[in-house]
Design an enzyme around this catalytic site. Structure first.
Site, PDB file in Angstrom:
ATOM      1  N   CYS A  92      78.826  22.742  25.537  1.00  0.00           N
ATOM      2  CA  CYS A  92      77.397  23.049  25.651  1.00  0.00           C
ATOM      3  C   CYS A  92      77.083  24.506  25.341  1.00  0.00           C
ATOM      4  O   CYS A  92      75.948  24.827  24.993  1.00  0.00           O
ATOM      5  CB  CYS A  92      76.901  22.717  27.060  1.00  0.00           C
ATOM      6  N   HIS A 367      68.573  18.341  25.685  1.00  0.00           N
ATOM      7  CA  HIS A 367      69.723  19.252  25.546  1.00  0.00           C
ATOM      8  C   HIS A 367      70.597  18.802  24.377  1.00  0.00           C
ATOM      9  O   HIS A 367      71.546  18.039  24.553  1.00  0.00           O
ATOM     10  CB  HIS A 367      70.489  19.219  26.869  1.00  0.00           C
ATOM     11  N   CYS A 397      76.025  26.441  31.478  1.00  0.00           N
ATOM     12  CA  CYS A 397      77.351  25.908  31.785  1.00  0.00           C
ATOM     13  C   CYS A 397      77.904  25.168  30.577  1.00  0.00           C
ATOM     14  O   CYS A 397      77.158  24.673  29.726  1.00  0.00           O
ATOM     15  CB  CYS A 397      77.290  24.984  32.995  1.00  0.00           C
TER      16      CYS A 397
END
Length: 411
Positions: A92, A367, A397
């Site tokens: 991510c 996302h 994160c």
């Protein structure tokens, strides 16, 4: 060391990342990348022969997303063949890392113009050969014994349990982020950066955010069933190993209370973003007006079993590098992978919540894994300009228990 300036930033709208539902799902991933690269070229009269490198984050580099998406997107965008490209994966965190590396190239004097960004089509994840690797890696017994790594959703529930954060508090944040996103869209706060996605025939495919659900209510959120209870107990091998057991190997006293669901977790979407950086000397020669400069960058690791807790130490590290305090930061973008991530972040740092994710976050907007970091930097920059403020901090994160971070200063 040279400064690295942000000259421009743009992004696509985020489309629902599911075949048959999302407007972008039939596009090729490299086409999304090409859309934002074309926009940077046209908006800035960019001589692409001067672009030393194009660095993209793409987390699932399989199937249609394989084959160095950055380079292929640049070629499709009509960039000069001398402008190189590379694609990286920090899960991510890829979209922040790509911008950080672009800045490092310029600050070191290696290049004068570099583009950082990312593209991710989560709608490709169901395609054969395109599923991301399982993080616990059953084939590596040594690593699993050293650092058991459960599913991220199970980690989110475990952290909320350990921190004493309630389902009601998580849902309240999810409701608030939907309201923030709806306000930002209604007021046109994203308009400066959004680039419509057109197909190869020039037809507009998507020109606005597709994922937000402004009609969301607290009551509706409270009625959603937790998503990760069944995931936690799904057998991973013939021995009966589960994600719950993996987590309890490291934290045997944690009895996970399941609180996260589709409404207070990040959305599955497709999208791309890109940020044009240059040295001050090159920018002046082009007559470019810089929008921001890179102040500091950092990377931080934390417990891979809990996986989601590195943003707090990453923020502290990058603040120390910049010689700034929490109160100096005007705009914070903390990726809402799950509601507990941003909730714990704000609690641990004792923050002014009005400065955090001002225009909503991933629970409302989605996302697109490897692209999200560059989108958040873009959003922070736009908000600094809207408020006439100075400093923005972005962190998120990443799987494996990591978090990159960056601080930018509006010029």
């Amino acid at each position: 060391m040279k400064e690295a300036w942000i000259i421009d930033a743009c992004r696509t709208p985020r489309g629902i990342g599911k075949k048959g539902k999302g407007a972008l799902a039939d596009q090729h991933p490299q086409h999304l990348g090409a859309v934002v690269l074309e926009a940077l070229r046209e908006r800035n009269d960019l001589n692409t022969a001067d672009v030393g490198d194009i660095i993209f984050g793409t987390s699932s580099q399989r199937g249609r997303q394989s084959g160095d998406l950055a380079r292929m997107a640049a070629l499709e965008a009509g960039y000069d063949i001398t402008s190189s490209g590379m694609t990286l994966d920090r899960f991510c965190g890829s979209g922040i890392t790509s911008v950080n590396l672009a800045a490092m190239n310029i600050m070191s004097g290696s290049e004068d113009v570099v583009i950082g960004g990312g593209a991710e089509m989560m709608s490709t994840y169901g395609e054969e050969g395109a599923m991301p690797s399982m993080l616990m890696d059953n084939g590596n017994l040594k690593l699993r014994a050293m650092h058991p790594q459960p599913h991220q959703g199970v980690c989110a529930d475990a952290i909320a349990t350990m921190e004493g954060i309630t389902r009601e508090e998580l849902d309240a944040q999810a409701f608030e982020t939907q309201q923030k996103a709806a306000r930002a869209i209604a007021e046109g706060r994203f308009d400066k950066s959004l680039v419509a996605v057109k197909d190869v025939d020039g037809n507009v495919v998507l020109d606005k955010e597709e994922f937000p659900r402004p009609q969301t209510t607290l009551e509706a959120l409270s009625e959603l069933q937790p998503s990760f209870a069944a995931v936690a107990d799904y057998p991973l091998d013939e021995s009966g190993l589960t994600f719950r057991k993996l987590l309890n190997q490291k934290y045997p006293d944690v009895e996970i209370q399941h609180m996260h669901h589709a409404g207070n977790s990040s959305g599955v979407v497709d999208g791309a973003g890109a940020i044009l950086l240059s040295s001050p000397e090159y920018a002046r020669a082009q007559g470019w007006k810089p929008r921001a400069r890179i102040v500091a960058m950092a990377n931080q690791g934390d417990c891979p079993t809990l996986m989601l807790n590195a943003p707090v130490p990453a923020a502290r590290k990058v603040l120390a590098k910049a010689g700034l305090s929490i109160d100096d930061i005007d705009v914070w973008e903390i990726n809402e992978a799950f509601a507990v991530v941003s909730e714990k972040f704000m609690r641990d740092l004792g923050m002014d919540r009005d400065k955090v994710n001002i225009n909503g976050g991933a629970m409302a907007l989605g996302h697109p894994i490897g692209a999200t970091g560059s989108l958040l930097i873009n959003t922070a920059l736009d908000e600094l300009e809207r408020q006439d403020k100075q400093f923005g901090l972005v962190t998120m994160c990443a799987a494996g228990g990591m978090a990159p971070a960056i601080i930018i200063e509006r010029i």
